[in-house]
Design a protein around this motif. Structure first.
Motif, mmCIF file in Angstrom:
data_model
loop_
_atom_site.group_PDB
_atom_site.id
_atom_site.type_symbol
_atom_site.label_atom_id
_atom_site.label_comp_id
_atom_site.label_asym_id
_atom_site.label_seq_id
_atom_site.Cartn_x
_atom_site.Cartn_y
_atom_site.Cartn_z
ATOM 1 N N THR A 68 0.842 -1.207 0.000
ATOM 2 C CA THR A 68 0.000 0.000 0.000
ATOM 3 C C THR A 68 0.869 1.246 0.000
ATOM 4 O O THR A 68 0.541 2.242 -0.639
ATOM 5 N N VAL A 69 1.985 1.195 0.696
ATOM 6 C CA VAL A 69 2.854 2.373 0.759
ATOM 7 C C VAL A 69 3.476 2.653 -0.612
ATOM 8 O O VAL A 69 3.556 3.791 -1.049
ATOM 9 N N TRP A 70 3.893 1.571 -1.310
ATOM 10 C CA TRP A 70 4.532 1.750 -2.611
ATOM 11 C C TRP A 70 3.518 1.697 -3.758
ATOM 12 O O TRP A 70 3.895 1.763 -4.903
ATOM 13 N N GLY A 71 2.256 1.546 -3.451
ATOM 14 C CA GLY A 71 1.240 1.338 -4.484
ATOM 15 C C GLY A 71 1.159 2.468 -5.503
ATOM 16 O O GLY A 71 1.041 2.231 -6.694
ATOM 17 N N ASP A 72 1.234 3.708 -5.017
ATOM 18 C CA ASP A 72 1.053 4.835 -5.930
ATOM 19 C C ASP A 72 2.372 5.497 -6.257
ATOM 20 O O ASP A 72 2.435 6.708 -6.478
#
Lengths: 219, 220
Positions: B42-46
């Motif tokens: 989730t942290v690296w998702g965007d």
């Protein structure tokens, strides 16, 4: 319906495989399927959104993307994984057919329905040949479709409605190339494993046949 | 289909591991795979969407992102986890081979207890000791290699807030801003620490196995 089906199929195939066959299942599972699902899918997720052309002309980006990526790499690999795992079903079906026959006639027709001999050996060899053939076919197709195993940073596009030659930038080309090489290497490893299993089985059964004949002659 | 399938494979190996091996497996699953799936993705998702460069030049952002992140942190950790878990397969294969041999001997007429064969834990001695020790050795090598590759690729373990990019087609040197740098640095340090702990556990297990064999030999 997800990749879990393929995973169950591969575990089922494992039972009737030789040692090398089991290594093949492990390689396909760990280095191709798991890598595909856990890593590769996310890299290609937004490939169309992140494909950017140096132009404001509507439709140009769409047309250029479609021209350079007729089939997305990730869908191509999914297809390859499915096609390459499917010939193993032949073996599973043949063993099921044997067991069914035994049940139908209500007597033990085979010493062990899962042992690779006679008709099952032929089915197994055919499945190996099909697997190898399909792997090579997909590798060659990929090479022809994308002009090699590379992903450029920049492609020049001049299809209508783009007014002139336009620079288009592909997103994450380096990361895509790393995973491309990885999956191609895993594919080649699978081809090598299939070919060694094929030669091992042919060698084993031809020596068995030869020795049997030799013993019969002596008698 | 996800990391759960890897858990099934490694769970089978757990039965035949030493106690340190079992601790290593727990650390791997709870602190690495679970954290990777639940938090890091989730942290690296965007990461590319929110990577912003101070220019309107089309293509500049793509090129700068690719230059500074040749391979994303989470993909590198996923690769590391796959490679580090693979040597355990060697042990699983050896155990399966030993069981197969015993089954074959049973079929040829020798007296072997089938139930014992199915459920008994194989002791780590003889050829299995060599397989187990080499699998631990490879695990250590893979961990070290990946940690070094990470350090080399990203010039350390810190995620910068701002990177200066002048790759073509960016017109001049352009400021590009990374999204969530502090959160990413926190997770990087966490994954690094857990990686270090796993390496220590592997080293301890290796020493334990070597000492066990040496004392046995000297005891004889």
């Amino acid at each position: 319906m997800s990749w879990a089906f393929l995973r169950d199929l591969l575990s089922g195939v494992n039972k009737y495989s030789t040692g090398i066959g089991r290594i093949w299942v492990a390689v396909v599972f760990l280095f191709r399927l798991l890598l595909y699902v856990a890593a590769a899918e996310n890299i290609w997720k937004h490939e169309h959104d992140e494909f950017e052309c140096n132009i404001k002309q509507p439709g140009c980006e769409n047309v250029c993307f479609d021209h350079f990526f007729p089939v997305s790499h990730i869908r191509f690999w999914a297809l390859q994984l499915i096609m390459v795992s499917t010939p193993s079903l032949l073996v599973v079906f043949h063993v099921a057919y044997r067991e069914n026959r035994e049940k139908h006639h209500n007597q033990k027709l085979y010493k062990n329905p899962g042992k690779i001999d006679g008709g099952l050996l032929c089915t197994y060899l055919i499945s190996l040949i099909l697997k190898t053939g399909l792997e090579i076919f997909f590798l060659v197709l990929f090479y022809k479709l994308y002009n090699g195993f590379k992903i450029p940073r920049l492609v020049k596009c001049d299809i209508k409605p783009c007014p002139n030659t336009v620079d288009c930038y592909i997103s994450k080309p380096t990361e895509k190339m790393i995973f491309l090489y990885f999956l191609v290497a895993a594919s080649c490893l699978c081809i090598v494993l299939n070919l060694s299993e094929l030669s091992y089985l042919m060698f084993k059964y031809s020596t068995k046949c030869y020795l049997k004949r030799h013993v019969n002659k002596q008698q | 289909m996800d990391w759960g399938a890897l858990q099934d494979v490694l769970g089978g190996v757990n039965k035949h591991s030493t106690s340190i091996g079992k601790i290593w497996l727990t650390v791997l699953f709870i602190f690495r795979i679970m954290i990777l799936v639940v938090a890091a993705e989730t942290v690296w998702g965007d990461e590319q969407d929110d990577f912003v460069c101070n220019t309107l030049q089309p293509g500049c952002k793509n090129v700068c992102y690719d230059h500074f992140f040749p391979i994303s942190h989470i993909r590198l950790w996923a690769l590391q986890l796959i490679f580090v878990s693979t040597p355990a397969l060697l042990v699983a294969m050896h155990v399966a081979y030993t069981r197969n041999e015993k089954k074959r001997r049973f079929r040829n007429g020798e007296k072997i207890d089938i139930e014992e064969l199915k459920n008994k834990r194989l002791h780590i001695r003889g050829p299995l000791w060599w397989t187990y020790t080499s699998s631990i050795f490879f695990r250590i090598i893979f961990e070290a290699v990946f940690m070094y590759v990470f350090y080399y690729m990203y010039d350390g373990f810190q995620m910068p807030r701002l990177v200066k990019c002048d790759a073509w087609p960016c017109p001049n040197t352009v400021d590009c801003f990374v999204s969530r740098p502090t959160e990413k640095t926190t997770f990087t340090i966490f994954m690094l620490a857990v990686s270090g702990i796993c390496m220590m556990l592997n080293l301890a297990e290796l020493c334990y196995l070597v000492i066990k064999v040496c004392t046995k030999e000297s005891g004889k």
